[in-house]
Design a protein around this motif. Structure first.
Motif, PDB file in Angstrom:
ATOM      1  N   VAL B 354       1.462  -7.273  54.136  1.00 37.47           N
ATOM      2  CA  VAL B 354       0.308  -7.320  52.984  1.00 37.47           C
ATOM      3  C   VAL B 354       0.976  -6.863  51.454  1.00 37.47           C
ATOM      4  O   VAL B 354       1.845  -6.103  51.664  1.00 37.47           O
ATOM      5  CB  VAL B 354      -1.108  -6.678  53.465  1.00 37.47           C
ATOM      6  CG1 VAL B 354      -1.346  -7.136  54.945  1.00 37.47           C
ATOM      7  CG2 VAL B 354      -0.893  -5.155  53.371  1.00 37.47           C
ATOM      8  N   PRO B 355       0.284  -7.233  50.526  1.00 36.72           N
ATOM      9  CA  PRO B 355       0.504  -6.731  49.302  1.00 36.72           C
ATOM     10  C   PRO B 355       0.703  -5.025  49.302  1.00 36.72           C
ATOM     11  O   PRO B 355      -0.112  -4.569  49.853  1.00 36.72           O
ATOM     12  CB  PRO B 355      -0.335  -6.855  48.182  1.00 36.72           C
ATOM     13  CG  PRO B 355      -1.051  -8.428  48.918  1.00 36.72           C
ATOM     14  CD  PRO B 355      -0.933  -7.941  50.409  1.00 36.72           C
ATOM     15  N   VAL B 356       1.947  -4.786  48.938  1.00 39.65           N
ATOM     16  CA  VAL B 356       2.457  -3.132  49.191  1.00 39.65           C
ATOM     17  C   VAL B 356       1.077  -2.164  48.710  1.00 39.65           C
ATOM     18  O   VAL B 356       1.032  -1.490  49.314  1.00 39.65           O
ATOM     19  CB  VAL B 356       3.666  -2.885  48.258  1.00 39.65           C
ATOM     20  CG1 VAL B 356       3.983  -1.512  48.653  1.00 39.65           C
ATOM     21  CG2 VAL B 356       4.656  -3.774  48.688  1.00 39.65           C
ATOM     22  N   ALA B 357       0.388  -2.693  47.589  1.00 37.16           N
ATOM     23  CA  ALA B 357      -0.707  -1.958  47.174  1.00 37.16           C
ATOM     24  C   ALA B 357      -1.659  -1.817  48.032  1.00 37.16           C
ATOM     25  O   ALA B 357      -2.701  -0.732  48.126  1.00 37.16           O
ATOM     26  CB  ALA B 357      -1.300  -2.303  45.798  1.00 37.16           C
ATOM     27  N   GLY B 426      -2.344 -11.280  53.361  1.00 39.69           N
ATOM     28  CA  GLY B 426      -0.949 -10.940  53.999  1.00 39.69           C
ATOM     29  C   GLY B 426      -0.396 -12.166  54.587  1.00 39.69           C
ATOM     30  O   GLY B 426      -0.903 -13.266  54.968  1.00 39.69           O
TER      31      GLY B 426
END
Lengths: 482, 482
Positions: B354-357, B426
């Motif tokens: 998924v997006p790191v954030a 993701g």
């Protein structure tokens, strides 16, 4: 109403008065490329305001089989954004789509419309202490979409890679008007073929890029730019290997130029001054950088790099910038070469690459071969030695008539140069793309298996051939025969 | 003679006695994937010795419409190299093609056959003071061809990227037996579509990779590995951002694991010892490295990173390796998680990004959701937090029967996890590929526009569908309906 009239009315309906025009005064400035080499005609100029508008417009074009020529900043080098002379295509400007959609500072990722100009991207990143690590001469006009479509390079490729390396995700409109939504900012994603890679560098022939998620890097803490005098391009290659070994990731740029290029700049740019007192056959411009945290150590590194180079006899002379102004002045010389050479007279420019290890040998053998075969010409190679990418310019003999010369001898010279490049296992387009300028040369010299693969992909994704026809994809062998 | 007999005789003729066999004792070991999840049948086992032999063999297969299942080290995670049960395919092993073709030390480039094993590549590079910057658990079996075909990841992606980032050129045999020769070691090349990008990660469905030119990087001068105790995965994310900011390119790896994973390893690996005295909800493994020239400065950097992290309250406790043996011991814990979890009982493993954030939020919400919906299960996420890539394992309730549970509840759990991943924007495959394991899930959750594009490309390049059928490319919607 003719078919064209029907199409125009429907286009105006979808795009509105600001989004579609046939007014020659508004259309004509964009029908010629910035260097004035290619001119075409168009049914009209479409300037959609959003991806959805564009998708509906492409659906319309597909229904009417109207070819589409996408255009960003119109500052490409290969005529890829100029329509042909038939007047059957519509010119599609992405410039109205210029929104920064999302900026995740912590993740160092930015998502923007295709029409965002490179300089704007630089400034937006800088405001948050970040930078977009790709730059080139046309940064005031070049757009994100154009840079991706041509997989642009520039002077920071050595450390950061070409545009392809900066792209995390892409949104594009396909030939049937469908929207490919690939903006996901994932660092790792193995869900099948990496479709965005097909679109990067495809010059609008497989889809129209409408937005992208790009990676950013930390701002530079400090930089030093060295100007180095060298006896030969082989010596420049030795120094490059030395710099790579000692400075590693701190090596941000490595450009070379022969004496002739420096002299041309000194003769044609009033403010330019020679960085070194003596005369040298070759010059290298070396940029070393430090991250914000390490700035204090940069001078130590610079000393280490150049003192050891001096000890090993890798250079004749060198001067290291002591101020940002001086660093800028050194770069100014490098960036003025093309304009200075243009001022001298006509020239054929070749954006070529060969394996880095063979670049010195290429320049040392190909330049005299060209000058011998085409008497009166002068061949100079300068540029991104660290990338194995040289801009190999052949200057016309004195008295050659601009325009005429390029179409006659110039064409033969280019074929001769491309043959030499092919002998060296190189590429006839390192960073400027193929466009209409090099399409037939790619057809002549490209690997037939690769060319057939390209045609198969093009046929699969754009069966009607409405996306930027006549660009990039060489014609099939039978079609090439008149 | 049957068609199969004719084919077998012709195959033996092309490949010789070492290159083609139907002996069940020789074929069977390769018909089951290494985890024992997939088993198939095959017409025979082909093991060509060269690209030319393979090209002639593929031409034969195309003429007979015999499907080909390429296989490297047979250590993939998604069943991509195992044939189906029809027995109509031929298994193609690339393992006999294991020659290092060229090693340009100065250019830091190596060209090798597809069958070269990752560990051999590591050792070959090390002998010349270089390294290949990608590694993973199966390095003793994984081959260059398999790694490229699956765009493999591993524990060094944070700094160096996935396999795609290491590939400079590719040679491949296409579905019609033609050889695509793209081994040119050029750093910049814009001659049309970047065809090698289509082949990378295509799992043998568009072509069979036979060789590659790969980039190498300098060897590490020194490394320090820190083991850090943290209160939460959100805290791990904060510490990651801190490390990226302070250590920049020196940050080589950043892995996380929850308390449960550490306890599993301590319980099942006799030699493993807890790096920290106290108990922590989460742990991070942080590797910092220095180039050979900068090794002296590494301890200063490590001190700077962790002292400031301590000051800012970014961690509960930390220990930094004082020897290579200790560094190795920390990594050993990380690398033993999968085996330890397997020893406990059945588990559904999900290789997701998924997006790191958003990774912390994902783990903190999805784990309790899974445990609530499927009582008795335990959900743990561990792995490459720096890449936004977590291995999200759901452990079966006590008493679950291995085999039965995976096919029943396990399947429902995976669908539930993939739905959550999709909600977070993701990917259901971060680094392990699709193979046969995730093909239908990709069909269920993938963007229909992207899926259609994939099918178009597949159809264009392999119109007979003989390259690794049933893998990666989801069936068209109408075909999916029984």
């Amino acid at each position: 109403m003719t078919v064209t009239d029907t199409f125009r009315a429907a286009a105006a309906d979808i795009l509105g008065p600001r989004g579609f025009t046939c007014d020659p005064e508004l259309v004509e400035p964009w029908l010629t490329d910035w260097r004035g080499r290619y001119t075409g005609k168009a049914v009209g100029l479409a300037s959609p305001a959003s991806t959805d508008e564009l998708a509906r417009f492409v659906t319309l074009c597909a229904a009417h089989r109207i070819p589409i020529v996408p255009q960003g900043g119109n500052s490409g080098m290969s005529g890829g954004a100029t329509p042909d002379e038939s007047g059957t295509s519509v010119l599609l400007s992405l410039r109205r789509m210029d929104v920064i959609r999302d900026f995740d500072v912590a993740a160092q990722q930015i998502t923007c419309d295709a029409g965002v100009v490179l300089q704007t991207l630089h400034e937006t990143a800088e405001e948050q202490g970040l930078r977009f690590p790709l730059t080139l001469g046309g940064k005031g006009s070049a757009t994100v979409g154009g840079l991706i479509s041509t997989n642009a390079g520039g002077t920071q490729v050595l450390r950061h890679g070409t545009m392809r390396a900066q792209v995390l995700g892409i949104e594009a409109v396909l030939a049937d008007g469908e929207i490919f939504s690939g903006l996901v900012p994932l660092k790792k994603d193995n869900r099948g073929f990496d479709l965005k890679q097909m679109l990067i560098g495809s010059e609008g022939t497989l889809g129209i890029i409408t937005a992208a998620t790009l990676r950013l890097v930390p701002q530079i803490g400090e930089r030093r730019v060295a100007w180095v005098g060298l006896p030969s391009i082989s010596a420049a290659r030795e120094l490059l290997l030395h710099c790579e070994k000692v400075a590693s990731d701190a090596l941000e740029g490595y450009e070379v130029l022969p004496r002739h290029c420096l002299e041309s700049v000194l003769a044609h740019v009033p403010t330019a001054r020679s960085p070194l007192a003596g005369t040298h056959a070759w010059h290298a411009l070396v940029e070393l950088v430090a991250d914000p945290g390490d700035a204090g150590q940069l001078d130590n590194l610079v000393t280490e790099v150049f003192e050891s180079a001096m000890e090993h006899g890798l250079l004749e002379d060198a001067v290291i910038s002591t101020s940002e102004g001086q660093a800028e002045a050194f770069w100014q010389i490098r960036d003025s070469i093309s304009a200075a050479e243009r001022a001298i007279g006509p020239a054929m420019q070749h954006d070529i690459s060969v394996p880095v290890a063979r670049m010195a040998e290429f320049v040392e053998t190909a330049a005299p071969q060209v000058e011998k075969r085409f008497p009166g010409t002068r061949a100079v190679g300068f540029g991104h030695l660290g990338d194995g990418n040289i801009h190999f310019h052949v200057l016309a003999p004195a008295g050659a008539v601009r325009g005429e010369w390029e179409r006659g001898d110039g064409k033969a010279i280019s074929a001769f140069v491309h043959d030499r490049v092919t002998d060296f296992g190189g590429s006839l387009s390192a960073e400027h793309g193929i466009g209409q300028m090099k399409r037939d040369e790619l057809g002549r010299l490209g690997d037939p298996v690769a060319l057939l693969l390209m045609r198969k992909v093009k046929q699969a994704l754009d069966p009607q051939g409405i996306l930027n026809p006549g660009k990039l994809v060489p014609l099939a062998p039978h079609a090439a025969t008149p």
